[in-house]
Design a protein around this motif. Structure first.
Motif, PDB file in Angstrom:
ATOM      1  N   LYS A 194       0.839  -1.210   0.000  1.00  0.00           N
ATOM      2  CA  LYS A 194       0.000   0.000   0.000  1.00  0.00           C
ATOM      3  C   LYS A 194       0.871   1.257   0.000  1.00  0.00           C
ATOM      4  CE  LYS A 194      -0.462  -0.532   4.996  1.00  0.00           C
ATOM      5  NZ  LYS A 194      -1.347  -0.582   6.185  1.00  0.00           N
ATOM      6  N   PHE A 195       1.937   1.224  -0.775  1.00  0.00           N
ATOM      7  CA  PHE A 195       2.820   2.392  -0.861  1.00  0.00           C
ATOM      8  C   PHE A 195       2.031   3.658  -1.185  1.00  0.00           C
ATOM      9  CE2 PHE A 195       7.443   0.861  -1.879  1.00  0.00           C
ATOM     10  CZ  PHE A 195       7.435   0.063  -0.745  1.00  0.00           C
ATOM     11  N   ALA A 196       1.100   3.557  -2.113  1.00  0.00           N
ATOM     12  CA  ALA A 196       0.385   4.749  -2.592  1.00  0.00           C
ATOM     13  C   ALA A 196      -0.448   5.406  -1.505  1.00  0.00           C
ATOM     14  CB  ALA A 196      -0.506   4.388  -3.779  1.00  0.00           C
ATOM     15  N   GLU A 197      -0.754   4.668  -0.441  1.00  0.00           N
ATOM     16  CA  GLU A 197      -1.554   5.227   0.645  1.00  0.00           C
ATOM     17  C   GLU A 197      -0.707   6.002   1.645  1.00  0.00           C
ATOM     18  OE1 GLU A 197      -4.018   2.288   2.506  1.00  0.00           O
ATOM     19  OE2 GLU A 197      -4.559   1.363   0.595  1.00  0.00           O
ATOM     20  N   SER A 198       0.615   5.849   1.588  1.00  0.00           N
ATOM     21  CA  SER A 198       1.482   6.558   2.524  1.00  0.00           C
ATOM     22  C   SER A 198       1.445   8.049   2.237  1.00  0.00           C
ATOM     23  CB  SER A 198       2.920   6.056   2.392  1.00  0.00           C
ATOM     24  OG  SER A 198       3.810   6.890   3.116  1.00  0.00           O
ATOM     25  N   ASP A 199       1.429   8.862   3.306  1.00  0.00           N
ATOM     26  CA  ASP A 199       1.399  10.305   3.074  1.00  0.00           C
ATOM     27  C   ASP A 199       2.723  10.842   2.563  1.00  0.00           C
ATOM     28  OD1 ASP A 199       3.023  10.452   5.318  1.00  0.00           O
ATOM     29  OD2 ASP A 199       1.645  11.675   6.494  1.00  0.00           O
ATOM     30  N   ILE A 200       3.745   9.985   2.468  1.00  0.00           N
ATOM     31  CA  ILE A 200       4.976  10.407   1.809  1.00  0.00           C
ATOM     32  C   ILE A 200       4.686  10.734   0.350  1.00  0.00           C
ATOM     33  CG2 ILE A 200       5.894   8.176   0.951  1.00  0.00           C
ATOM     34  CD1 ILE A 200       8.582   8.977   2.238  1.00  0.00           C
ATOM     35  N   PHE A 201       3.643  10.052  -0.203  1.00  0.00           N
ATOM     36  CA  PHE A 201       3.226  10.290  -1.587  1.00  0.00           C
ATOM     37  C   PHE A 201       1.991  11.186  -1.630  1.00  0.00           C
ATOM     38  CE2 PHE A 201       5.577   6.236  -2.124  1.00  0.00           C
ATOM     39  CZ  PHE A 201       6.485   6.666  -3.073  1.00  0.00           C
ATOM     40  N   SER A 202       2.031  12.264  -0.876  1.00  0.00           N
ATOM     41  CA  SER A 202       0.949  13.257  -0.916  1.00  0.00           C
ATOM     42  C   SER A 202       1.469  14.530  -1.560  1.00  0.00           C
ATOM     43  CB  SER A 202       0.451  13.555   0.503  1.00  0.00           C
ATOM     44  OG  SER A 202       1.446  14.243   1.237  1.00  0.00           O
ATOM     45  N   ASP A 203       0.563  15.413  -1.914  1.00  0.00           N
ATOM     46  CA  ASP A 203       0.965  16.669  -2.546  1.00  0.00           C
ATOM     47  C   ASP A 203       1.781  17.555  -1.620  1.00  0.00           C
ATOM     48  OD1 ASP A 203      -0.152  15.981  -4.927  1.00  0.00           O
ATOM     49  OD2 ASP A 203      -1.886  17.309  -4.777  1.00  0.00           O
ATOM     50  N   ASP A 204       1.705  17.308  -0.316  1.00  0.00           N
ATOM     51  CA  ASP A 204       2.517  18.082   0.619  1.00  0.00           C
ATOM     52  C   ASP A 204       4.003  17.726   0.505  1.00  0.00           C
ATOM     53  OD1 ASP A 204       0.408  19.497   1.723  1.00  0.00           O
ATOM     54  OD2 ASP A 204       0.044  17.998   3.299  1.00  0.00           O
ATOM     55  N   TYR A 205       4.287  16.517   0.023  1.00  0.00           N
ATOM     56  CA  TYR A 205       5.668  16.034   0.062  1.00  0.00           C
ATOM     57  C   TYR A 205       6.154  15.573  -1.317  1.00  0.00           C
ATOM     58  CZ  TYR A 205       4.186  16.308   4.901  1.00  0.00           C
ATOM     59  OH  TYR A 205       3.665  16.760   6.090  1.00  0.00           O
ATOM     60  N   ILE A 221       4.086  12.981 -13.067  1.00  0.00           N
ATOM     61  CA  ILE A 221       3.665  13.584 -11.805  1.00  0.00           C
ATOM     62  C   ILE A 221       3.500  15.091 -11.996  1.00  0.00           C
ATOM     63  CG2 ILE A 221       4.258  13.909  -9.382  1.00  0.00           C
ATOM     64  CD1 ILE A 221       3.604  10.996 -10.327  1.00  0.00           C
ATOM     65  N   GLN A 222       2.290  15.587 -11.727  1.00  0.00           N
ATOM     66  CA  GLN A 222       1.983  16.985 -11.990  1.00  0.00           C
ATOM     67  C   GLN A 222       1.623  17.770 -10.743  1.00  0.00           C
ATOM     68  OE1 GLN A 222      -0.521  17.666 -15.496  1.00  0.00           O
ATOM     69  NE2 GLN A 222      -0.160  15.570 -16.174  1.00  0.00           N
ATOM     70  N   SER A 223       1.711  17.148  -9.595  1.00  0.00           N
ATOM     71  CA  SER A 223       1.405  17.857  -8.349  1.00  0.00           C
ATOM     72  C   SER A 223       2.407  17.438  -7.279  1.00  0.00           C
ATOM     73  CB  SER A 223      -0.030  17.562  -7.896  1.00  0.00           C
ATOM     74  OG  SER A 223      -0.197  16.180  -7.633  1.00  0.00           O
ATOM     75  N   GLY A 224       2.359  18.132  -6.152  1.00  0.00           N
ATOM     76  CA  GLY A 224       3.340  17.886  -5.106  1.00  0.00           C
ATOM     77  C   GLY A 224       4.583  18.737  -5.321  1.00  0.00           C
ATOM     78  N   THR A 225       5.540  18.592  -4.436  1.00  0.00           N
ATOM     79  CA  THR A 225       6.759  19.415  -4.477  1.00  0.00           C
ATOM     80  C   THR A 225       7.487  19.293  -5.806  1.00  0.00           C
ATOM     81  OG1 THR A 225       6.984  19.038  -2.095  1.00  0.00           O
ATOM     82  CG2 THR A 225       8.906  19.943  -3.248  1.00  0.00           C
ATOM     83  N   PHE A 226       7.421  18.119  -6.434  1.00  0.00           N
ATOM     84  CA  PHE A 226       8.179  17.873  -7.659  1.00  0.00           C
ATOM     85  C   PHE A 226       7.283  17.753  -8.886  1.00  0.00           C
ATOM     86  CE2 PHE A 226      10.184  15.916  -3.915  1.00  0.00           C
ATOM     87  CZ  PHE A 226      11.261  16.788  -3.800  1.00  0.00           C
ATOM     88  N   GLY A 227       6.055  18.220  -8.754  1.00  0.00           N
ATOM     89  CA  GLY A 227       5.125  18.161  -9.871  1.00  0.00           C
ATOM     90  C   GLY A 227       5.617  18.971 -11.070  1.00  0.00           C
ATOM     91  N   GLY A 228       5.449  18.411 -12.259  1.00  0.00           N
ATOM     92  CA  GLY A 228       5.840  19.098 -13.485  1.00  0.00           C
ATOM     93  C   GLY A 228       7.327  19.064 -13.767  1.00  0.00           C
TER      94      GLY A 228
END
Length: 377
Positions: A194-205, A221-228
């Motif tokens: 369930k990697f995708a459920e970890s908040d490490i993979f949220s738009d905040d991080y 990936i188009q959102s989060g710290t490294f989006g775009g």
């Protein structure tokens, strides 16, 4: 200096209806063919378990694995060398008071944000110009891995070189982007399947972790710290512009379990353990996140690479904690020759000029003076 913990938008287009009531319009998803990325070679968990040896102790980390002495190593040779603590600056480490790397769940929201912002800072800085393909300071790091891949994978040096590489990454964040917090690590076994459920993979991080599509594509990936983010190093040995993409396969992340790590760490021989970890939990973590992370040479293009290798280094350190002699010796092959050149403690670790070279002996003990850290558990 020692580093401690502090206290604890996706831009959408707007459509206007006939009634002039605004409603968000979902940003168009950009897909990318995964064939260009390939994957890491693996062994199965069943193979690892079949060859596992009985474990007489519970492996872990913490202050109980320190001792009363202060270890002294040769001081760094140049002023370029960085420090992880005041002690490490002069080649010593207070083993009872090292820097501590905190698991993501034990890391405050403020520290998490400071960490990803420092990584982004490296991406926003210009390249040194010394690394082909790199167009920013972070990509200098990526190019080093790309260049050295044939020498640092499926060889005895794998774990020690990547320990050194993470240290180089940390030094750049501290020296060039002012990061002054404790370092984190990610216990992937707590998120297995369930990697995708970890908040490490949220738009905040680190941004989201989309699933691999049914027709075998990844998602930019188009959102989060490294989006775009556009990557310029890789795939493979090429340097072709491509997006930061992910394509999670939770059937693969589901194998990154504590039992798989323990089966590998049950080996008493360094190189047996190394081979199991490299082709086991390490490889499944890469392939599970997919896309850029599944591409061996330029996988550091995805910043989650370093959180993954902090997890791998944690597994290495807790194996070393099982026997004090494991910081004093190494075995295995240094090259692919037949017969091969035996790996030694004097083997030189390089980052191709990004930071000064060092040796295996300097990084085998994370409390040995050149390094000065442990994990929180």
């Amino acid at each position: 200096m020692r580093y401690s913990l502090t206290s604890s938008a996706l831009l959408g287009a707007v459509a206007v209806s006939a009634l002039a009531v605004p409603s968000p319009v979902e940003k168009r998803v950009q897909l990318i063919d995964l064939k260009q990325f390939g994957s890491f070679p693996t062994i199965t968990p069943e193979q690892a378990h079949a060859e596992a040896q009985p474990l007489s102790i519970i492996l872990g980390d913490g202050p109980q694995f320190a001792d009363k002495k202060t270890t002294t190593n040769k001081a760094p040779a140049t002023a370029q060398e960085v420090e992880t603590s005041d002690a490490a600056a002069d080649g010593t480490c207070d083993r009872n008071n090292p820097n501590v790397r905190f698991e993501w769940r034990n890391y405050s929201a403020d520290d998490r944000k400071a960490f990803v912002n420092a990584v982004k800072c490296l991406m926003d800085k210009p390249s040194s110009g010394a690394f082909p393909g790199a167009q920013n300071r972070y990509e200098d790091l990526v190019t080093v891995h790309q260049q050295l891949t044939p020498l640092i994978h499926q060889r005895a040096v794998f774990l020690v070189w990547h320990r050194y590489y993470v240290f180089v990454f940390e030094s750049l964040m501290r020296e060039e982007c002012g990061f002054d917090r404790a370092f984190p690590w990610w216990d992937e076994t707590l998120d297995a399947g369930k990697f995708a459920e970890s908040d490490i993979f949220s738009d905040d991080y680190f941004g989201p972790l989309p699933a691999k599509t049914s027709d075998g594509q990844g998602t930019c990936i188009q959102s989060g710290t490294f989006g775009g983010t556009t990557l310029h190093v890789g795939p493979g040995s090429s340097n072709t512009d491509h997006c930061l993409a992910r394509a999670v396969d939770e059937s693969l992340t589901g194998t990154v379990t504590s039992s798989f790590v323990s089966d590998c760490n049950s080996r008493t021989s360094y190189d047996d353990m190394r081979g199991c970890q490299e082709l086991g939990p390490h490889a499944y973590g890469h392939n599970g996140v997919g896309a850029v992370m599944a591409e061996v040479q330029a996988s550091p293009g995805d910043p989650i690479f370093f959180m993954h290798h902090l997890f791998v280094d944690h597994s290495f350190r807790i194996w070393q904690n099982g026997d004090a002699s494991r910081t004093q010796s190494i075995n295995g092959c240094a090259d692919a020759n037949n017969p091969c050149t035996p790996m030694s403690m004097d083997y030189v670790l390089t980052s191709n000029g990004l930071r000064p070279n060092t040796t295996v002996s300097e990084v085998m003990d994370t409390l040995g003076g050149y390094l000065c850290y442990r994990y929180d558990y």
